[in-house]
Design a protein around this motif. Structure first.
Motif, PDB file in Angstrom:
ATOM      1  N   VAL A  38      53.805  33.598  45.648  1.00 55.61           N
ATOM      2  CA  VAL A  38      53.878  32.340  44.316  1.00 55.61           C
ATOM      3  C   VAL A  38      54.558  34.063  43.786  1.00 55.61           C
ATOM      4  O   VAL A  38      55.048  33.057  42.035  1.00 55.61           O
ATOM      5  N   ARG A  39      54.590  34.428  43.078  1.00 55.69           N
ATOM      6  CA  ARG A  39      54.532  35.640  42.148  1.00 55.69           C
ATOM      7  C   ARG A  39      55.476  36.488  43.504  1.00 55.69           C
ATOM      8  O   ARG A  39      55.528  37.458  42.750  1.00 55.69           O
ATOM      9  N   GLY A  40      55.956  36.245  43.848  1.00 55.28           N
ATOM     10  CA  GLY A  40      57.699  36.722  44.404  1.00 55.28           C
ATOM     11  C   GLY A  40      57.497  37.750  45.509  1.00 55.28           C
ATOM     12  O   GLY A  40      58.643  38.165  45.802  1.00 55.28           O
ATOM     13  N   ASN A  41      56.614  37.830  46.209  1.00 59.50           N
ATOM     14  CA  ASN A  41      56.748  38.169  47.271  1.00 59.50           C
ATOM     15  C   ASN A  41      56.577  38.539  48.422  1.00 59.50           C
ATOM     16  O   ASN A  41      55.804  37.330  48.724  1.00 59.50           O
ATOM     17  N   ASN A  42      57.765  38.515  49.346  1.00 58.31           N
ATOM     18  CA  ASN A  42      57.569  38.171  50.616  1.00 58.31           C
ATOM     19  C   ASN A  42      56.436  37.969  51.912  1.00 58.31           C
ATOM     20  O   ASN A  42      56.616  37.570  52.538  1.00 58.31           O
ATOM     21  N   LYS A  74      56.906  46.573  45.906  1.00 58.28           N
ATOM     22  CA  LYS A  74      57.699  45.944  44.854  1.00 58.28           C
ATOM     23  C   LYS A  74      57.329  45.470  43.473  1.00 58.28           C
ATOM     24  O   LYS A  74      57.640  45.490  42.090  1.00 58.28           O
ATOM     25  N   ALA A  75      56.096  46.075  43.392  1.00 56.58           N
ATOM     26  CA  ALA A  75      55.893  46.858  41.968  1.00 56.58           C
ATOM     27  C   ALA A  75      56.060  47.705  41.194  1.00 56.58           C
ATOM     28  O   ALA A  75      55.933  48.798  40.213  1.00 56.58           O
ATOM     29  N   GLY A  76      57.144  48.411  42.099  1.00 50.22           N
ATOM     30  CA  GLY A  76      57.874  50.182  41.866  1.00 50.22           C
ATOM     31  C   GLY A  76      56.860  51.065  42.037  1.00 50.22           C
ATOM     32  O   GLY A  76      57.291  52.476  41.842  1.00 50.22           O
ATOM     33  N   MET A  77      56.065  51.428  42.748  1.00 51.15           N
ATOM     34  CA  MET A  77      55.512  51.998  43.490  1.00 51.15           C
ATOM     35  C   MET A  77      55.564  52.712  45.048  1.00 51.15           C
ATOM     36  O   MET A  77      55.623  52.014  45.633  1.00 51.15           O
ATOM     37  N   ILE A  78      55.533  54.305  44.944  1.00 49.48           N
ATOM     38  CA  ILE A  78      55.177  53.956  46.688  1.00 49.48           C
ATOM     39  C   ILE A  78      54.334  55.528  46.934  1.00 49.48           C
ATOM     40  O   ILE A  78      53.678  55.427  45.995  1.00 49.48           O
ATOM     41  N   TYR A  79      53.417  55.209  47.826  1.00 43.70           N
ATOM     42  CA  TYR A  79      52.210  56.190  48.309  1.00 43.70           C
ATOM     43  C   TYR A  79      52.017  57.082  49.784  1.00 43.70           C
ATOM     44  O   TYR A  79      52.878  56.212  50.421  1.00 43.70           O
ATOM     45  N   GLY A  80      51.179  57.806  49.921  1.00 43.83           N
ATOM     46  CA  GLY A  80      51.154  58.090  50.999  1.00 43.83           C
ATOM     47  C   GLY A  80      50.024  57.101  52.004  1.00 43.83           C
ATOM     48  O   GLY A  80      49.104  57.198  52.155  1.00 43.83           O
ATOM     49  N   PRO A  90      51.034  44.273  35.810  1.00 47.93           N
ATOM     50  CA  PRO A  90      50.854  42.696  34.492  1.00 47.93           C
ATOM     51  C   PRO A  90      51.859  42.042  35.294  1.00 47.93           C
ATOM     52  O   PRO A  90      52.470  41.822  36.133  1.00 47.93           O
ATOM     53  N   ASN A  91      51.823  40.211  34.718  1.00 47.52           N
ATOM     54  CA  ASN A  91      52.886  39.377  35.370  1.00 47.52           C
ATOM     55  C   ASN A  91      52.378  38.391  34.543  1.00 47.52           C
ATOM     56  O   ASN A  91      51.641  37.531  34.527  1.00 47.52           O
ATOM     57  N   GLU A  92      54.084  38.185  33.949  1.00 48.81           N
ATOM     58  CA  GLU A  92      53.880  36.937  32.470  1.00 48.81           C
ATOM     59  C   GLU A  92      53.992  35.751  32.577  1.00 48.81           C
ATOM     60  O   GLU A  92      53.192  35.011  32.069  1.00 48.81           O
ATOM     61  N   THR A  93      54.184  35.439  34.170  1.00 46.74           N
ATOM     62  CA  THR A  93      53.662  34.004  34.520  1.00 46.74           C
ATOM     63  C   THR A  93      52.422  34.283  34.962  1.00 46.74           C
ATOM     64  O   THR A  93      51.875  32.408  34.113  1.00 46.74           O
ATOM     65  N   HIS A  94      52.019  34.572  35.727  1.00 46.95           N
ATOM     66  CA  HIS A  94      50.559  34.431  36.689  1.00 46.95           C
ATOM     67  C   HIS A  94      49.369  36.057  36.630  1.00 46.95           C
ATOM     68  O   HIS A  94      48.511  35.444  36.643  1.00 46.95           O
ATOM     69  N   GLY A  95      49.870  36.473  35.859  1.00 46.64           N
ATOM     70  CA  GLY A  95      48.847  37.431  35.506  1.00 46.64           C
ATOM     71  C   GLY A  95      48.614  38.502  35.664  1.00 46.64           C
ATOM     72  O   GLY A  95      49.205  38.328  36.969  1.00 46.64           O
ATOM     73  N   ARG A  96      47.765  38.968  35.578  1.00 51.95           N
ATOM     74  CA  ARG A  96      47.184  39.930  36.982  1.00 51.95           C
ATOM     75  C   ARG A  96      47.023  39.777  38.100  1.00 51.95           C
ATOM     76  O   ARG A  96      45.632  39.141  37.988  1.00 51.95           O
ATOM     77  N   PRO A  97      46.704  40.035  39.169  1.00 53.78           N
ATOM     78  CA  PRO A  97      46.234  39.932  40.571  1.00 53.78           C
ATOM     79  C   PRO A  97      45.489  40.141  40.555  1.00 53.78           C
ATOM     80  O   PRO A  97      44.319  39.347  41.020  1.00 53.78           O
ATOM     81  N   PHE A  98      44.219  40.436  39.768  1.00 53.12           N
ATOM     82  CA  PHE A  98      42.828  41.104  39.831  1.00 53.12           C
ATOM     83  C   PHE A  98      42.495  39.397  39.543  1.00 53.12           C
ATOM     84  O   PHE A  98      41.223  39.621  40.307  1.00 53.12           O
ATOM     85  N   VAL A  99      42.876  39.274  38.467  1.00 54.62           N
ATOM     86  CA  VAL A  99      42.324  38.031  37.959  1.00 54.62           C
ATOM     87  C   VAL A  99      42.315  37.039  39.066  1.00 54.62           C
ATOM     88  O   VAL A  99      40.707  36.158  39.000  1.00 54.62           O
ATOM     89  N   GLU A 100      43.091  36.719  39.575  1.00 51.66           N
ATOM     90  CA  GLU A 100      43.605  35.352  40.559  1.00 51.66           C
ATOM     91  C   GLU A 100      42.723  35.498  41.898  1.00 51.66           C
ATOM     92  O   GLU A 100      41.492  34.268  42.243  1.00 51.66           O
TER      93      GLU A 100
END
Length: 355
Positions: free
Chosen positions: A183-187, A197-203, A221-231
Protein backbone atom coordinates in the motif's frame (compact mmCIF):
# COMPACT_ATOMS: atom_id res chain seq x y z
CA UNK A 1 40.29 30.19 -11.53
CA UNK A 2 42.12 26.87 -11.70
CA UNK A 3 40.39 23.52 -12.12
CA UNK A 4 41.25 22.61 -8.53
CA UNK A 5 39.74 25.85 -7.23
CA UNK A 6 36.60 25.30 -9.28
CA UNK A 7 36.25 21.71 -8.05
CA UNK A 8 36.71 22.86 -4.45
CA UNK A 9 33.96 25.47 -4.86
CA UNK A 10 31.60 22.88 -6.33
CA UNK A 11 32.39 20.49 -3.47
CA UNK A 12 31.79 23.20 -0.86
CA UNK A 13 28.48 24.16 -2.49
CA UNK A 14 27.29 20.53 -2.61
CA UNK A 15 28.26 19.94 1.01
CA UNK A 16 26.28 23.03 1.99
CA UNK A 17 23.23 21.96 -0.02
CA UNK A 18 22.99 18.37 1.27
CA UNK A 19 23.36 19.59 4.88
CA UNK A 20 19.73 20.82 4.88
CA UNK A 21 16.45 19.19 3.87
CA UNK A 22 15.63 22.05 1.49
CA UNK A 23 19.05 21.86 -0.15
CA UNK A 24 18.88 18.09 -0.42
CA UNK A 25 15.48 18.37 -2.12
CA UNK A 26 16.91 20.87 -4.60
CA UNK A 27 19.83 18.56 -5.46
CA UNK A 28 17.46 15.60 -5.93
CA UNK A 29 15.16 17.60 -8.21
CA UNK A 30 18.08 18.94 -10.26
CA UNK A 31 19.62 15.50 -10.71
CA UNK A 32 16.22 13.97 -11.43
CA UNK A 33 15.67 16.46 -14.24
CA UNK A 34 18.85 15.20 -15.86
CA UNK A 35 18.03 11.52 -15.44
CA UNK A 36 20.10 10.88 -12.32
CA UNK A 37 19.14 9.85 -8.78
CA UNK A 38 20.58 10.59 -5.35
CA UNK A 39 20.99 7.96 -2.64
CA UNK A 40 22.21 8.55 0.91
CA UNK A 41 24.56 6.18 2.76
CA UNK A 42 22.79 5.15 5.97
CA UNK A 43 26.04 4.79 7.90
CA UNK A 44 26.73 8.52 7.38
CA UNK A 45 23.22 9.81 8.11
CA UNK A 46 22.18 11.62 11.29
CA UNK A 47 18.93 10.47 12.85
CA UNK A 48 16.39 13.35 13.18
CA UNK A 49 16.27 14.74 16.71
CA UNK A 50 12.93 15.06 18.53
CA UNK A 51 12.80 17.94 21.01
CA UNK A 52 9.07 17.98 21.85
CA UNK A 53 9.03 17.87 25.70
CA UNK A 54 5.71 16.00 25.79
CA UNK A 55 7.07 13.20 23.61
CA UNK A 56 10.30 13.08 25.57
CA UNK A 57 8.33 12.80 28.81
CA UNK A 58 6.46 9.69 27.66
CA UNK A 59 9.43 8.03 25.95
CA UNK A 60 9.98 4.30 26.41
CA UNK A 61 12.97 2.16 25.56
CA UNK A 62 13.47 -0.57 22.98
CA UNK A 63 16.07 -2.17 20.74
CA UNK A 64 16.33 -2.87 17.05
CA UNK A 65 17.96 -6.28 16.70
CA UNK A 66 19.41 -8.50 13.99
CA UNK A 67 21.41 -11.70 13.91
CA UNK A 68 23.76 -13.34 11.46
CA UNK A 69 23.75 -17.12 11.73
CA UNK A 70 25.32 -20.28 10.33
CA UNK A 71 22.07 -21.14 8.54
CA UNK A 72 18.29 -20.78 8.60
CA UNK A 73 17.34 -23.73 10.80
CA UNK A 74 16.15 -22.17 14.08
CA UNK A 75 16.41 -25.52 15.87
CA UNK A 76 20.13 -26.13 15.31
CA UNK A 77 22.00 -23.29 13.59
CA UNK A 78 24.13 -20.87 15.60
CA UNK A 79 24.27 -17.10 16.03
CA UNK A 80 27.64 -15.76 14.84
CA UNK A 81 26.82 -12.05 15.14
CA UNK A 82 24.34 -10.30 17.40
CA UNK A 83 23.70 -6.59 16.92
CA UNK A 84 21.30 -4.40 18.90
CA UNK A 85 20.65 -0.68 18.86
CA UNK A 86 18.84 0.99 21.74
CA UNK A 87 16.27 3.66 20.97
CA UNK A 88 13.57 5.68 22.68
CA UNK A 89 10.07 5.82 21.25
CA UNK A 90 6.42 6.63 21.79
CA UNK A 91 3.32 5.77 19.75
CA UNK A 92 4.23 8.51 17.24
CA UNK A 93 7.56 6.98 16.29
CA UNK A 94 11.22 6.66 17.18
CA UNK A 95 12.42 9.65 19.22
CA UNK A 96 16.17 9.02 19.29
CA UNK A 97 18.80 6.33 18.70
CA UNK A 98 21.13 5.32 21.50
CA UNK A 99 23.87 2.87 22.43
CA UNK A 100 24.82 -0.02 20.18
CA UNK A 101 25.83 -3.64 20.84
CA UNK A 102 27.73 -5.53 18.15
CA UNK A 103 29.48 -8.79 18.96
CA UNK A 104 30.75 -11.85 17.11
CA UNK A 105 30.40 -15.38 18.47
CA UNK A 106 32.30 -18.58 17.69
CA UNK A 107 29.81 -21.30 16.67
CA UNK A 108 32.29 -24.06 17.52
CA UNK A 109 32.65 -25.25 13.93
CA UNK A 110 33.70 -23.75 10.56
CA UNK A 111 31.27 -21.19 9.13
CA UNK A 112 29.74 -22.56 5.90
CA UNK A 113 31.27 -20.99 2.81
CA UNK A 114 27.90 -19.77 1.54
CA UNK A 115 27.31 -17.91 4.82
CA UNK A 116 30.69 -16.20 4.60
CA UNK A 117 29.90 -15.23 1.01
CA UNK A 118 26.68 -13.52 2.14
CA UNK A 119 27.77 -11.98 5.45
CA UNK A 120 31.52 -11.64 4.86
CA UNK A 121 32.02 -13.06 8.38
CA UNK A 122 34.97 -15.44 8.46
CA UNK A 123 36.23 -18.04 10.93
CA UNK A 124 38.99 -15.60 11.91
CA UNK A 125 36.38 -12.95 12.81
CA UNK A 126 34.64 -15.21 15.33
CA UNK A 127 37.44 -17.44 16.58
CA UNK A 128 37.37 -17.69 20.39
CA UNK A 129 34.67 -15.03 20.79
CA UNK A 130 31.63 -15.46 23.02
CA UNK A 131 28.48 -13.59 23.99
CA UNK A 132 27.10 -14.28 27.44
CA UNK A 133 23.44 -14.23 28.41
CA UNK A 134 24.34 -11.85 31.25
CA UNK A 135 25.81 -9.14 29.00
CA UNK A 136 22.84 -9.37 26.63
CA UNK A 137 20.45 -9.07 29.59
CA UNK A 138 22.37 -6.04 30.87
CA UNK A 139 22.06 -4.34 27.50
CA UNK A 140 18.30 -5.04 27.39
CA UNK A 141 17.69 -3.64 30.87
CA UNK A 142 14.84 -1.13 30.87
CA UNK A 143 13.61 -2.10 27.39
CA UNK A 144 10.11 -3.38 26.66
CA UNK A 145 10.21 -3.73 22.85
CA UNK A 146 12.40 -5.56 20.33
CA UNK A 147 12.10 -4.78 16.61
CA UNK A 148 13.43 -7.13 13.92
CA UNK A 149 12.94 -7.13 10.17
CA UNK A 150 12.35 -10.89 10.35
CA UNK A 151 11.15 -11.45 13.90
CA UNK A 152 9.80 -14.91 13.06
CA UNK A 153 13.41 -16.02 12.59
CA UNK A 154 15.44 -13.79 14.90
CA UNK A 155 13.28 -14.31 17.99
CA UNK A 156 13.50 -18.09 17.75
CA UNK A 157 17.26 -17.89 17.35
CA UNK A 158 17.97 -15.61 20.31
CA UNK A 159 15.53 -17.33 22.66
CA UNK A 160 17.24 -20.66 21.99
CA UNK A 161 20.81 -19.33 21.90
CA UNK A 162 20.51 -16.92 24.87
CA UNK A 163 17.81 -18.49 27.08
CA UNK A 164 18.65 -16.44 30.20
CA UNK A 165 18.92 -13.05 28.46
CA UNK A 166 15.26 -12.13 29.00
CA UNK A 167 14.02 -12.12 25.40
CA UNK A 168 11.04 -14.25 26.44
CA UNK A 169 9.61 -11.41 28.55
CA UNK A 170 9.77 -8.75 25.82
CA UNK A 171 7.32 -7.71 23.13
CA UNK A 172 8.57 -8.34 19.60
CA UNK A 173 7.40 -6.38 16.55
CA UNK A 174 8.32 -7.17 12.95
CA UNK A 175 9.01 -4.43 10.41
CA UNK A 176 8.67 -7.05 7.64
CA UNK A 177 5.30 -8.56 8.58
CA UNK A 178 3.42 -5.82 10.46
CA UNK A 179 3.50 -3.10 7.79
CA UNK A 180 1.54 -3.07 4.54
CA UNK A 181 4.47 -2.11 2.35
CA UNK A 182 2.53 -2.71 -0.88
CA UNK A 183 0.00 0.00 0.00
CA UNK A 184 2.96 2.29 0.67
CA UNK A 185 4.19 1.80 -2.89
CA UNK A 186 6.86 -0.86 -2.27
CA UNK A 187 6.84 -3.91 -4.54
CA UNK A 188 9.13 -5.84 -2.21
CA UNK A 189 9.63 -6.17 1.55
CA UNK A 190 13.35 -6.90 1.72
CA UNK A 191 15.22 -4.34 3.78
CA UNK A 192 17.45 -3.47 0.82
CA UNK A 193 14.48 -2.66 -1.44
CA UNK A 194 12.71 -0.66 1.27
CA UNK A 195 15.82 1.39 1.95
CA UNK A 196 16.37 1.97 -1.77
CA UNK A 197 12.78 3.17 -2.19
CA UNK A 198 13.40 5.63 0.66
CA UNK A 199 16.52 6.94 -1.09
CA UNK A 200 19.08 5.12 1.06
CA UNK A 201 21.78 2.49 0.61
CA UNK A 202 23.82 0.63 3.24
CA UNK A 203 26.22 -2.26 3.69
CA UNK A 204 23.64 -5.04 3.80
CA UNK A 205 23.89 -8.51 5.36
CA UNK A 206 25.85 -7.18 8.29
CA UNK A 207 23.77 -7.17 11.45
CA UNK A 208 24.89 -3.73 12.66
CA UNK A 209 24.25 -2.06 9.30
CA UNK A 210 20.91 -3.87 8.98
CA UNK A 211 19.53 -2.56 12.27
CA UNK A 212 20.64 0.99 11.53
CA UNK A 213 18.91 0.81 8.15
CA UNK A 214 15.78 -0.62 9.81
CA UNK A 215 15.57 2.37 12.15
CA UNK A 216 15.84 4.86 9.28
CA UNK A 217 13.32 2.98 7.12
CA UNK A 218 10.80 2.89 9.99
CA UNK A 219 11.24 6.62 10.49
CA UNK A 220 10.67 7.57 6.83
CA UNK A 221 7.81 10.11 6.57
CA UNK A 222 4.81 9.38 4.36
CA UNK A 223 2.16 12.05 3.84
CA UNK A 224 -0.61 9.51 3.15
CA UNK A 225 0.14 6.65 5.50
CA UNK A 226 2.37 8.18 8.19
CA UNK A 227 5.64 6.76 9.43
CA UNK A 228 5.97 2.96 9.06
CA UNK A 229 6.89 2.66 12.78
CA UNK A 230 3.44 3.91 13.79
CA UNK A 231 1.64 1.28 11.67
CA UNK A 232 3.90 -1.50 12.92
CA UNK A 233 3.49 -0.51 16.56
CA UNK A 234 -0.30 -0.15 16.26
CA UNK A 235 -0.66 -3.57 14.67
CA UNK A 236 1.62 -5.06 17.31
CA UNK A 237 -0.61 -3.60 20.02
CA UNK A 238 -3.75 -5.28 18.66
CA UNK A 239 -4.97 -8.50 20.24
CA UNK A 240 -4.12 -11.42 17.94
CA UNK A 241 -5.30 -14.98 17.47
CA UNK A 242 -3.17 -17.77 16.01
CA UNK A 243 -5.57 -20.03 14.09
CA UNK A 244 -4.62 -23.56 13.04
CA UNK A 245 -6.43 -24.97 10.00
CA UNK A 246 -5.88 -28.44 11.35
CA UNK A 247 -6.46 -31.46 9.11
CA UNK A 248 -7.58 -29.31 6.22
CA UNK A 249 -8.20 -31.14 2.93
CA UNK A 250 -5.06 -31.52 0.86
CA UNK A 251 -6.78 -30.24 -2.28
CA UNK A 252 -7.51 -26.89 -0.56
CA UNK A 253 -3.87 -26.03 0.14
CA UNK A 254 -3.68 -23.43 -2.65
CA UNK A 255 -6.82 -21.69 -1.34
CA UNK A 256 -5.34 -21.53 2.15
CA UNK A 257 -2.06 -20.13 0.87
CA UNK A 258 -3.87 -17.51 -1.22
CA UNK A 259 -5.79 -16.41 1.89
CA UNK A 260 -2.64 -15.76 3.92
CA UNK A 261 -2.07 -19.14 5.60
CA UNK A 262 1.44 -20.53 5.98
CA UNK A 263 2.55 -24.16 6.19
CA UNK A 264 4.35 -25.41 9.29
CA UNK A 265 5.90 -28.86 8.81
CA UNK A 266 7.53 -28.92 12.25
CA UNK A 267 4.97 -26.93 14.27
CA UNK A 268 7.46 -24.24 15.35
CA UNK A 269 5.25 -21.47 13.98
CA UNK A 270 1.97 -23.25 14.67
CA UNK A 271 2.08 -23.75 18.46
CA UNK A 272 3.37 -27.29 18.13
CA UNK A 273 0.79 -28.40 15.54
CA UNK A 274 2.96 -30.21 13.02
CA UNK A 275 2.05 -30.43 9.32
CA UNK A 276 -0.57 -27.71 9.67
CA UNK A 277 -1.59 -24.49 7.99
CA UNK A 278 -1.71 -21.45 10.30
CA UNK A 279 -2.62 -17.78 10.19
CA UNK A 280 -2.49 -14.89 12.67
CA UNK A 281 -5.72 -12.87 12.81
CA UNK A 282 -6.66 -9.61 14.46
CA UNK A 283 -9.03 -10.34 17.36
CA UNK A 284 -11.89 -8.42 15.81
CA UNK A 285 -15.43 -9.84 15.38
CA UNK A 286 -15.70 -8.77 11.73
CA UNK A 287 -12.30 -10.31 10.88
CA UNK A 288 -13.13 -13.56 12.68
CA UNK A 289 -16.58 -13.81 11.08
CA UNK A 290 -15.06 -13.40 7.62
CA UNK A 291 -12.48 -16.10 8.37
CA UNK A 292 -15.18 -18.46 9.64
CA UNK A 293 -17.12 -17.96 6.40
CA UNK A 294 -14.01 -18.67 4.33
CA UNK A 295 -13.21 -21.88 6.20
CA UNK A 296 -16.80 -23.09 6.19
CA UNK A 297 -17.54 -22.45 2.50
CA UNK A 298 -14.19 -22.86 0.76
CA UNK A 299 -12.03 -25.19 2.84
CA UNK A 300 -13.95 -27.68 4.98
CA UNK A 301 -17.35 -27.24 3.29
CA UNK A 302 -19.10 -27.55 6.67
CA UNK A 303 -18.90 -26.07 10.15
CA UNK A 304 -15.77 -27.04 12.08
CA UNK A 305 -14.01 -26.42 15.39
CA UNK A 306 -10.29 -25.61 15.16
CA UNK A 307 -7.51 -25.02 17.70
CA UNK A 308 -6.53 -21.41 18.24
CA UNK A 309 -4.42 -19.39 20.67
CA UNK A 310 -4.51 -15.81 21.89
CA UNK A 311 -1.06 -14.35 21.27
CA UNK A 312 0.43 -11.57 23.39
CA UNK A 313 3.42 -9.46 22.37
CA UNK A 314 5.79 -11.49 24.54
CA UNK A 315 4.70 -14.67 22.70
CA UNK A 316 4.49 -13.39 19.13
CA UNK A 317 7.04 -15.02 16.77
CA UNK A 318 8.33 -17.32 19.52
CA UNK A 319 8.75 -21.08 19.21
CA UNK A 320 7.32 -21.37 22.73
CA UNK A 321 3.86 -22.91 22.78
CA UNK A 322 1.19 -20.39 23.90
CA UNK A 323 -0.02 -21.08 27.42
CA UNK A 324 -3.70 -21.54 26.66
CA UNK A 325 -5.42 -23.28 23.74
CA UNK A 326 -8.95 -22.22 22.81
CA UNK A 327 -11.40 -23.30 20.12
CA UNK A 328 -12.35 -21.40 16.98
CA UNK A 329 -15.82 -22.43 15.81
CA UNK A 330 -17.28 -21.51 12.44
CA UNK A 331 -20.82 -21.66 13.86
CA UNK A 332 -22.38 -20.74 17.18
CA UNK A 333 -22.69 -23.60 19.67
CA UNK A 334 -26.21 -24.13 20.99
CA UNK A 335 -26.10 -27.78 22.01
CA UNK A 336 -23.81 -30.74 22.58
CA UNK A 337 -24.80 -31.95 19.12
CA UNK A 338 -23.44 -28.75 17.60
CA UNK A 339 -20.10 -29.41 19.30
CA UNK A 340 -19.93 -32.95 17.94
CA UNK A 341 -20.91 -31.91 14.43
CA UNK A 342 -18.14 -29.31 14.30
CA UNK A 343 -15.33 -31.73 15.07
CA UNK A 344 -12.88 -31.96 12.20
CA UNK A 345 -13.37 -35.27 10.41
CA UNK A 346 -10.23 -35.32 8.29
CA UNK A 347 -7.72 -37.76 9.74
CA UNK A 348 -5.27 -38.28 6.85
CA UNK A 349 -2.16 -36.23 7.71
CA UNK A 350 -0.73 -33.89 5.09
CA UNK A 351 2.83 -34.32 3.95
CA UNK A 352 5.49 -31.65 3.63
CA UNK A 353 5.37 -29.37 0.59
CA UNK A 354 7.86 -27.11 -1.08
CA UNK A 355 6.53 -23.65 -1.85
Amino acid sequence: MTLNERDQKIKTLLESLVASDAGLKLVRETLGGSGFGLLRQVEHMTFPEVTDPERLARARHGVVMDTETTGVDTTKDKVIQLAMLRFTYDDEGIIALGEGFDRFRDPGFPIPAEITAITRITDDDVRGKTISDAEVAAFLEGCDLVICHNAGFDRKMVEREFPQAGFGQLRFDCSFAQINWLVRGNNGRSLESLALKAGMIYGSHNALNDILATAFVLNTPNETHGRPFVEMYRRGSEAAILLIAKDSPFERKDDLKANGYSWSPDGLDAAGNTKSWYKTLRDDPAVLDAEAEFLRTQIYRRDVALPCYRIAGDERYSARRPQRQETFRTAEVRSVRDVLEQQVAYTTPQTSFSF
